[in-house]
Design a protein around this motif. Structure first.
Motif, PDB file in Angstrom:
ATOM      1  N   LEU A  94     -12.127 -27.928  52.415  1.00  0.00           N
ATOM      2  CA  LEU A  94     -12.152 -29.372  51.977  1.00  0.00           C
ATOM      3  C   LEU A  94     -13.477 -29.620  51.375  1.00  0.00           C
ATOM      4  N   VAL A  95     -13.512 -30.813  50.618  1.00  0.00           N
ATOM      5  CA  VAL A  95     -14.412 -31.302  49.774  1.00  0.00           C
ATOM      6  C   VAL A  95     -15.267 -32.375  50.845  1.00  0.00           C
ATOM      7  N   TRP A  96     -16.627 -32.114  50.854  1.00  0.00           N
ATOM      8  CA  TRP A  96     -17.542 -32.732  51.966  1.00  0.00           C
ATOM      9  C   TRP A  96     -18.123 -33.863  50.974  1.00  0.00           C
ATOM     10  N   VAL A  97     -18.088 -35.218  51.192  1.00  0.00           N
ATOM     11  CA  VAL A  97     -18.736 -36.132  50.884  1.00  0.00           C
ATOM     12  C   VAL A  97     -19.628 -36.828  51.779  1.00  0.00           C
ATOM     13  N   PRO A  98     -20.968 -36.407  51.830  1.00  0.00           N
ATOM     14  CA  PRO A  98     -21.745 -36.945  52.650  1.00  0.00           C
ATOM     15  C   PRO A  98     -22.067 -38.267  52.455  1.00  0.00           C
ATOM     16  N   VAL A  99     -22.386 -39.203  53.400  1.00  0.00           N
ATOM     17  CA  VAL A  99     -22.704 -40.595  53.231  1.00  0.00           C
ATOM     18  C   VAL A  99     -24.352 -40.849  53.756  1.00  0.00           C
ATOM     19  N   ASN A 100     -25.053 -41.117  53.105  1.00  0.00           N
ATOM     20  CA  ASN A 100     -26.517 -41.573  53.493  1.00  0.00           C
ATOM     21  C   ASN A 100     -26.396 -42.501  54.438  1.00  0.00           C
ATOM     22  N   THR A 101     -26.843 -42.150  55.634  1.00  0.00           N
ATOM     23  CA  THR A 101     -26.686 -43.268  56.876  1.00  0.00           C
ATOM     24  C   THR A 101     -27.636 -44.354  56.653  1.00  0.00           C
ATOM     25  N   MET A 102     -28.880 -44.366  55.846  1.00  0.00           N
ATOM     26  CA  MET A 102     -29.495 -45.458  55.658  1.00  0.00           C
ATOM     27  C   MET A 102     -29.152 -46.262  54.529  1.00  0.00           C
ATOM     28  N   LEU A 103     -28.030 -45.848  53.927  1.00  0.00           N
ATOM     29  CA  LEU A 103     -27.481 -46.881  52.906  1.00  0.00           C
ATOM     30  C   LEU A 103     -26.708 -48.203  53.580  1.00  0.00           C
ATOM     31  N   MET A 500     -38.148 -48.418  48.593  1.00  0.00           N
ATOM     32  CA  MET A 500     -37.828 -46.790  48.589  1.00  0.00           C
ATOM     33  C   MET A 500     -36.419 -46.574  48.806  1.00  0.00           C
ATOM     34  N   THR A 501     -35.910 -45.560  48.351  1.00  0.00           N
ATOM     35  CA  THR A 501     -34.647 -45.148  48.452  1.00  0.00           C
ATOM     36  C   THR A 501     -34.395 -44.517  50.080  1.00  0.00           C
ATOM     37  N   ALA A 502     -33.405 -44.309  50.414  1.00  0.00           N
ATOM     38  CA  ALA A 502     -33.190 -43.635  51.774  1.00  0.00           C
ATOM     39  C   ALA A 502     -33.780 -42.098  52.110  1.00  0.00           C
ATOM     40  N   THR A 503     -33.966 -41.565  50.758  1.00  0.00           N
ATOM     41  CA  THR A 503     -34.759 -40.176  50.790  1.00  0.00           C
ATOM     42  C   THR A 503     -36.048 -40.077  50.161  1.00  0.00           C
ATOM     43  N   GLY A 504     -36.727 -41.228  50.375  1.00  0.00           N
ATOM     44  CA  GLY A 504     -37.942 -41.200  50.139  1.00  0.00           C
ATOM     45  C   GLY A 504     -38.722 -41.456  48.707  1.00  0.00           C
ATOM     46  N   LYS A 505     -37.779 -41.672  47.860  1.00  0.00           N
ATOM     47  CA  LYS A 505     -38.032 -41.904  46.293  1.00  0.00           C
ATOM     48  C   LYS A 505     -38.355 -43.357  46.287  1.00  0.00           C
ATOM     49  N   LEU A 506     -39.539 -43.433  45.193  1.00  0.00           N
ATOM     50  CA  LEU A 506     -39.865 -44.927  44.968  1.00  0.00           C
ATOM     51  C   LEU A 506     -38.654 -45.555  44.012  1.00  0.00           C
ATOM     52  N   ARG A 507     -38.479 -46.714  44.279  1.00  0.00           N
ATOM     53  CA  ARG A 507     -37.424 -47.628  43.507  1.00  0.00           C
ATOM     54  C   ARG A 507     -38.112 -48.429  42.540  1.00  0.00           C
ATOM     55  N   LYS A 508     -38.606 -47.843  41.364  1.00  0.00           N
ATOM     56  CA  LYS A 508     -39.283 -48.560  40.394  1.00  0.00           C
ATOM     57  C   LYS A 508     -38.588 -49.774  39.891  1.00  0.00           C
ATOM     58  N   VAL A 509     -37.437 -49.524  39.724  1.00  0.00           N
ATOM     59  CA  VAL A 509     -36.488 -50.481  39.333  1.00  0.00           C
ATOM     60  C   VAL A 509     -36.663 -51.867  40.048  1.00  0.00           C
ATOM     61  N   LYS A 510     -36.796 -51.763  41.559  1.00  0.00           N
ATOM     62  CA  LYS A 510     -36.787 -53.161  42.214  1.00  0.00           C
ATOM     63  C   LYS A 510     -38.298 -53.591  41.898  1.00  0.00           C
ATOM     64  N   LEU A 511     -39.331 -52.961  41.522  1.00  0.00           N
ATOM     65  CA  LEU A 511     -40.568 -53.586  40.786  1.00  0.00           C
ATOM     66  C   LEU A 511     -40.456 -54.226  39.685  1.00  0.00           C
ATOM     67  N   ARG A 512     -39.933 -53.434  39.015  1.00  0.00           N
ATOM     68  CA  ARG A 512     -39.420 -54.211  37.382  1.00  0.00           C
ATOM     69  C   ARG A 512     -38.985 -55.451  37.679  1.00  0.00           C
ATOM     70  N   GLU A 513     -37.785 -55.600  38.385  1.00  0.00           N
ATOM     71  CA  GLU A 513     -37.158 -56.508  38.697  1.00  0.00           C
ATOM     72  C   GLU A 513     -37.857 -57.813  39.286  1.00  0.00           C
TER      73      GLU A 513
END
Length: 524
Positions: A94-103, A500-513
């Motif tokens: 099967l094809v695994w499609v994981p969903v980030n639980t922090m979304l 931040m994203t659920a995996t620890g990346k900065l969401r700069k787009v949110k700051l720009r907005e």
């Protein structure tokens, strides 16, 4: 099966020569049947138990009528059951499609709809969240549950452990080719809707030692956690599963389970070093510490090497380039500071390319590109984005960099994060590195905000370390001492939390907005 006419009558590898994710566990279980494969607190699970229950789950999925190539999601945090299910999914083709639980429910809803998922496994405590449950019910998805909170039965869900009872422990006969689609992992969605990066079985293999044990605080639905699990189990190593990051839990696992590898974000190392109980735990069993997502500031790296482990390395990659593309060498960590990502891994080629598709010489800046078997098969249902990402026969990362005289990649900036200010190109990462050297700054993000006479104005956002005082004027003065005039931020704001994203990346787009109108309001 490879076309016989195209190969002079020689068949393809088939089951004899394939590389399939499910086979990794089987081979390790044959060699190390009684060795501990994963721990979860005091719980210990052997390779034999994982192998047995992976086959049981695969046979359950086949009996449910799921066909090879069908999609199945996991909406789960790390657990022994998650690991068993993961291998069972691959065994069933099967094809695994994981969903980030922090979304949030909206992003989860988008992924399930976009991937056309009709069957999923979910932690019972997550199903207990009303908005998430409503989104799943709307799709009519068949669900089974990991009974972590003991609420699966009350919610009317099948319990994962119960459905394994009575199932065959023999692996189902499923033809799997190493180039078959194995997973669709959705990107973090830093600037737009998540895109589904497709990967085959061949893309996820890397080698480590059988004597190693690794921290498992990264979620298994994230590529870093997933590939670490597969890599260590494939050779007889082990992983200490954790449901999220906690400094004490990590330190306890390092000592209790005799772990040798720690993989974490810079902020995780900072939290451990600053924890009041740090000296209660002996980390001398660690032989390598890996940090990822972003380089580590010089003061923190020097402190971590002195206090935790002599060997620190940085790995870098993308969801689209599974699992990593570059790695630094431990012996040069204290010689070259800054955004050095290290050398290209042997599984892929790395180069610098200009906008016309020309590969550049060492020392010349351009876009970082890769090619190799770990490149994604493409973006699911997005041929335009796939074509754009693989122009000129290379995978385009969207990162700007140079390869220096030592063959190391020096990251300059994301293409979309390069700030155009007063006719100058200003690299946000250079300013972020300077901010992180300030003794009060824990995290920093630099973006360009619209400013009529400048085009964009360099703007900085910082989060302070706990219980540390600093003001914006003092941080600005620090920047003036260490940066050129065109690099000094025109605006600094101290934030309680960074987006931040659920995996620890900065969401700069949110700051720009959020701050897009700042200079217009200031009349500057």
């Amino acid at each position: 099966m490879t076309n016989l006419a195209a190969t002079g009558g020689v068949p393809g590898p088939g089951r004899i020569g394939r590389v399939a994710i499910g086979d990794l566990l089987k081979r390790a279980a044959t060699r190390f049947p009684d060795r501990t494969a994963v721990t979860d607190g005091a719980r210990r699970v052997t390779f034999t138990e994982l192998e047995r229950d992976a086959n049981r789950f695969a046979n359950y999925l086949v009996a449910r009528g799921l066909k090879p190539g069908g999609k199945i999601s996991t909406i789960c945090n790390n657990s022994v059951e998650f690991v068993k299910a993961l291998f069972g999914i691959h065994r069933a083709g099967l094809v695994w499609v994981p969903v980030n639980t922090m979304l949030g429910p909206a992003d989860m809803d988008y992924i399930l709809d976009h991937a056309e998922v009709r069957f999923a496994m979910i932690d019972d405590n997550l199903y207990g969240q009303p908005e998430r449950r409503a989104a799943l019910q709307k799709h009519g998805i068949d669900l089974i549950a990991v009974d972590l909170a003991g609420t699966a039965a009350a919610a009317g869900l099948e319990n994962f452990n119960n459905l394994l009872k009575g199932r065959s422990e023999i692996e189902p006969e499923i033809d799997i080719d190493d180039r078959d689609l194995a997973m669709i992992i959705y990107t973090s969605g830093i600037t737009s809707r998540p895109k589904g990066a497709m990967h085959c079985h061949l893309a996820v293999i890397m080698a480590v030692s059988r004597d190693d044990g690794i921290t498992g605080q990264f979620p298994l639905f994230h590529c870093a956690g997933h590939v670490s699990l597969l890599s260590y189990l494939s050779v007889g190593g082990r992983m200490a599963l954790m449901r999220g990051f906690d400094p004490v839990v990590c330190m306890e696992a390092i000592v209790r389970d005799k772990l040798t590898i720690f993989v974490g974000l810079s902020l995780m190392y900072q939290a451990i070093l600053d924890h009041p109980r740090r000296k209660e735990f002996d980390p001398s069993g660690l032989r390598t510490c890996i940090y990822t997502m972003a380089p580590m500031g010089r003061p923190l790296l020097e402190r971590a090497i002195a206090d935790l482990c002599p060997n620190f390395v940085l790995t870098s990659g993308q969801t689209e380039m599974y699992p990593a593309t570059t790695m630094s060498r431990a012996e040069v960590q204290l010689k070259r500071f800054g955004s050095y990502w290290g050398e290209s891994l042997i599984v892929n080629e790395t180069a610098i390319m200009d906008e016309n598709g020309n590969l550049l010489l060492r020392g010349q800046p351009g876009e970082l590109v890769h090619r190799g078997p770990n490149v994604m098969m493409g973006y699911y249902k997005d041929p335009k984005a796939t074509e754009e990402a693989r122009k000129f026969g290379w995978h385009h990362t969207g990162d700007l960099g140079v390869i220096d005289e030592h063959g190391e990649v020096l990251f300059l900036d994301r293409k979309k994060d390069m700030i155009k200010s007063g006719g100058e190109n200003v690299a946000s990462v250079k300013i972020e590195e300077t901010l992180l050297v300030h003794p009060a700054v824990q995290n920093a993000a630099v973006v360009g905000l619209p400013r009529p006479q400048w085009g964009e104005a360099v703007s900085a956002f910082v989060k302070l370390k706990p219980a540390v005082q600093a003001d914006e004027a003092g941080i600005l003065e620090h920047c003036r001492k260490h940066l050129g005039g065109f690099q000094v931020p025109k605006f600094i704001r101290i934030l309680d939390e960074m987006p931040m994203t659920a995996t620890g990346k900065l969401r700069k787009v949110k700051l720009r907005e959020a701050f897009a109108e700042h200079f217009a309001k200031e009349g500057a």
